[in-house]
Design an enzyme around this catalytic site. Structure first.
Site, short mmCIF file in Angstrom:
data_model
loop_
_atom_site.label_atom_id
_atom_site.label_comp_id
_atom_site.label_asym_id
_atom_site.label_seq_id
_atom_site.Cartn_x
_atom_site.Cartn_y
_atom_site.Cartn_z
N SER A 1 0.80 -1.22 0.00
CA SER A 1 0.00 0.00 0.00
C SER A 1 0.84 1.27 0.00
O SER A 1 0.45 2.26 -0.62
CB SER A 1 -0.96 -0.01 1.19
OG SER A 1 -0.27 -0.26 2.38
N HIS B 1 -4.83 -3.59 -3.28
CA HIS B 1 -4.40 -2.58 -4.25
C HIS B 1 -4.21 -3.16 -5.65
O HIS B 1 -3.75 -2.46 -6.55
CB HIS B 1 -3.11 -1.91 -3.77
CG HIS B 1 -3.32 -1.17 -2.49
ND1 HIS B 1 -3.89 0.08 -2.44
CD2 HIS B 1 -3.11 -1.54 -1.21
CE1 HIS B 1 -4.00 0.46 -1.18
NE2 HIS B 1 -3.54 -0.51 -0.42
N LYS C 1 -11.62 0.21 -2.75
CA LYS C 1 -10.58 0.91 -3.50
C LYS C 1 -10.97 0.96 -4.98
O LYS C 1 -11.85 1.73 -5.35
CB LYS C 1 -9.23 0.29 -3.18
CG LYS C 1 -8.90 0.66 -1.73
CD LYS C 1 -7.77 0.00 -1.07
CE LYS C 1 -7.71 0.51 0.38
NZ LYS C 1 -6.87 -0.30 1.24
C1 LIG Z 1 -7.12 -0.53 2.62
C2 LIG Z 1 -6.50 -1.85 2.89
C3 LIG Z 1 -7.18 -2.82 3.64
C4 LIG Z 1 -8.49 -2.52 4.32
O1 LIG Z 1 -9.53 -2.38 3.43
P1 LIG Z 1 -10.79 -1.43 3.80
O2 LIG Z 1 -11.83 -1.89 2.87
O3 LIG Z 1 -10.35 -0.03 3.60
O4 LIG Z 1 -11.14 -1.70 5.23
C5 LIG Z 1 -6.60 -4.05 3.77
N1 LIG Z 1 -5.39 -4.32 3.22
C6 LIG Z 1 -4.70 -3.41 2.52
C7 LIG Z 1 -3.38 -3.77 1.94
C8 LIG Z 1 -5.23 -2.14 2.35
O5 LIG Z 1 -4.52 -1.21 1.71
#
Ligand SMILES: *Cc1c(COP(=O)(O)O)cnc(C)c1O
Length: 385
Positions: A177, A205, A235
């Site tokens: 991330s 991601h 995302k």
């Molecule tokens: C954002 C993220 C999460 C969590 O997801 P949400 O839907 O925002 O709770 C889990 N793992 C990674 C690598 C992330 O970047």
């Protein structure tokens, strides 16, 4: 002094509001107060969070299914719409089934804590997402952290744990991330196979972005080779919610044992409908993922020409590592003054000395937008004292 008063005093050391509030929906540019700023920090990689087709699907579902699920999935919160989404997500990942959680955070937390317990070993990349770290802590398992991307160190931990007869879960982000690089998936798949370890890959991601939307495992030819595939709908899919895809048996186990599945209210139906609409868009508009990755590469190349050290992005995340926290704040402030929203990412979110600007151009940014972001971020020379 009460405990809360004491903690509140600590928080006063933070100057200003720690939360930025947008005055418009997500898009290539957003309103912040009376400014309009290019949005360069959102995970809405495909530009779907503000898409009218997702909004229409959500509105229709709110009308048909209601706004709140009213209960956990195990009680009465799950609907046929949720089942349809789980089937689509399983299909996307090439797995037998998928389990929906109300967020990606809870998907990681609940899955790792349900799968592992005292006596097991979770072998985890040092840069894994906080939700993975928290799941490991909750599980009671022993946590063996290996240096970022170091497959050899991962293998040593796995071998040591297997020699003691421990059950092993290897867990990694596929696209990291805060750095935007890929995990050594080929090596991790081979290690898991060779040593009867389970592999869990967090595709937060990569889902929607790589492999025609299927993620990094599919992009690299490892579809079906990780026993646990996690993803998020928050995302690239432009909505909210998380999921775990895998075998029928794994999904049945999680529906019985993952505490955030059992005790957390199910995803609201309008959100499920928005995600279903996003999956249709992803299938019919592959240009979006290509455009997001093109923009990331163009941004990285532009920053490199400006003198910043930027690694070539493997997906749509560009990490401009500045170094010191105050320097990163200064770069971010400069960008803001030039019309670009890109907040600094500071320790403890990243290691000390690696404060950075995390940049994510989306599918909706033009080349001119990307170039103006490069210009707004200035040069390292200009920022040095
Ligand atoms: C954002 C993220 C999460 C969590 O997801 P949400 O839907 O925002 O709770 C889990 N793992 C990674 C690598 C992330 O970047």
């Amino acid at each position: 002094m009460s405990l809360v008063t004491d903690r509140a005093a600590l928080a006063r050391a933070w100057h200003g509001d720690p939360v930025l509030r947008l005055g418009s929906r997500p898009g290539p540019a957003v309103a912040v107060g009376d400014e309009t700023l290019l949005l360069m920090c959102s995970n809405d990689y495909l530009g779907l969070a503000g898409d009218p087709r997702l909004a229409a699907a959500a509105a229709e579902a709110a009308h048909d299914w209601g706004t709140g699920a009213g209960a956990s999935s195990r009680v009465s919160g799950a609907t046929e719409l949720h089942a349809r989404l789980e089937a689509r997500l399983a299909q996307l990942k090439g797995c037998e089934d998928a389990v929906l959680f109300s967020s990606g955070y809870l998907a990681n937390l609940g899955t790792i804590a349900a799968l592992t317990t005292e006596g097991d070993v979770v072998v985890s990349d040092e840069l894994n997402h906080a939700s993975i770290v928290d799941g490991c802590r909750l599980s009671g398992a022993t946590i063996a952290v290996y240096p970022h991307g170091d497959a050899a160190a991962c293998r040593r931990h796995v071998i040591a744990a297997r020699r003691r007869g421990a059950g092993v879960l290897i867990v990694t982000d596929s696209v990291f991330s805060m750095d935007g690089d890929l995990a050594p998936l080929a090596e991790l798949v081979a290690i898991a196979d060779a040593h009867d370890a389970s592999l869990m890959v967090d595709e937060a991601h990569a889902t929607g972005v790589l492999g025609g939307g299927r993620g990094a495992l599919a992009a690299l030819g490892f579809k079906g080779r990780a026993e646990v595939v996690m993803g998020t709908c928050s995302k690239a899919l432009g909505a909210a919610g998380g999921f775990v895809a895998g075998s029928t048996g794994l999904c049945r186990f999680l529906r019985l044992r993952a505490r955030p599945y059992v005790f957390d209210t199910a995803q609201p139906a309008p959100v499920s409908a928005a995600v279903l609409a996003a999956l249709d868009v992803i299938a019919s508009e592959p240009w979006r993922a290509e455009r997001a990755c093109h923009n990331a590469r163009r941004l990285a190349a532009g920053l490199d020409r400006a003198g910043w050290h930027v690694a070539e992005p493997d997906a749509a995340v560009v990490a401009l590592v500045v170094g010191g926290a105050s320097a990163a704040v200064a770069v971010s402030d400069r960008a803001r003054a030039h019309g670009v929203l890109a907040p600094p990412i500071l320790p403890p979110a990243v290691a000390a000395g690696t404060a950075r600007i995390r940049l994510c151009p989306t599918a909706l940014h033009s080349d001119a937008d990307v170039d103006s972001a490069v210009a707004a971020l200035g040069t390292p020379h200009e920022m040095s004292p």
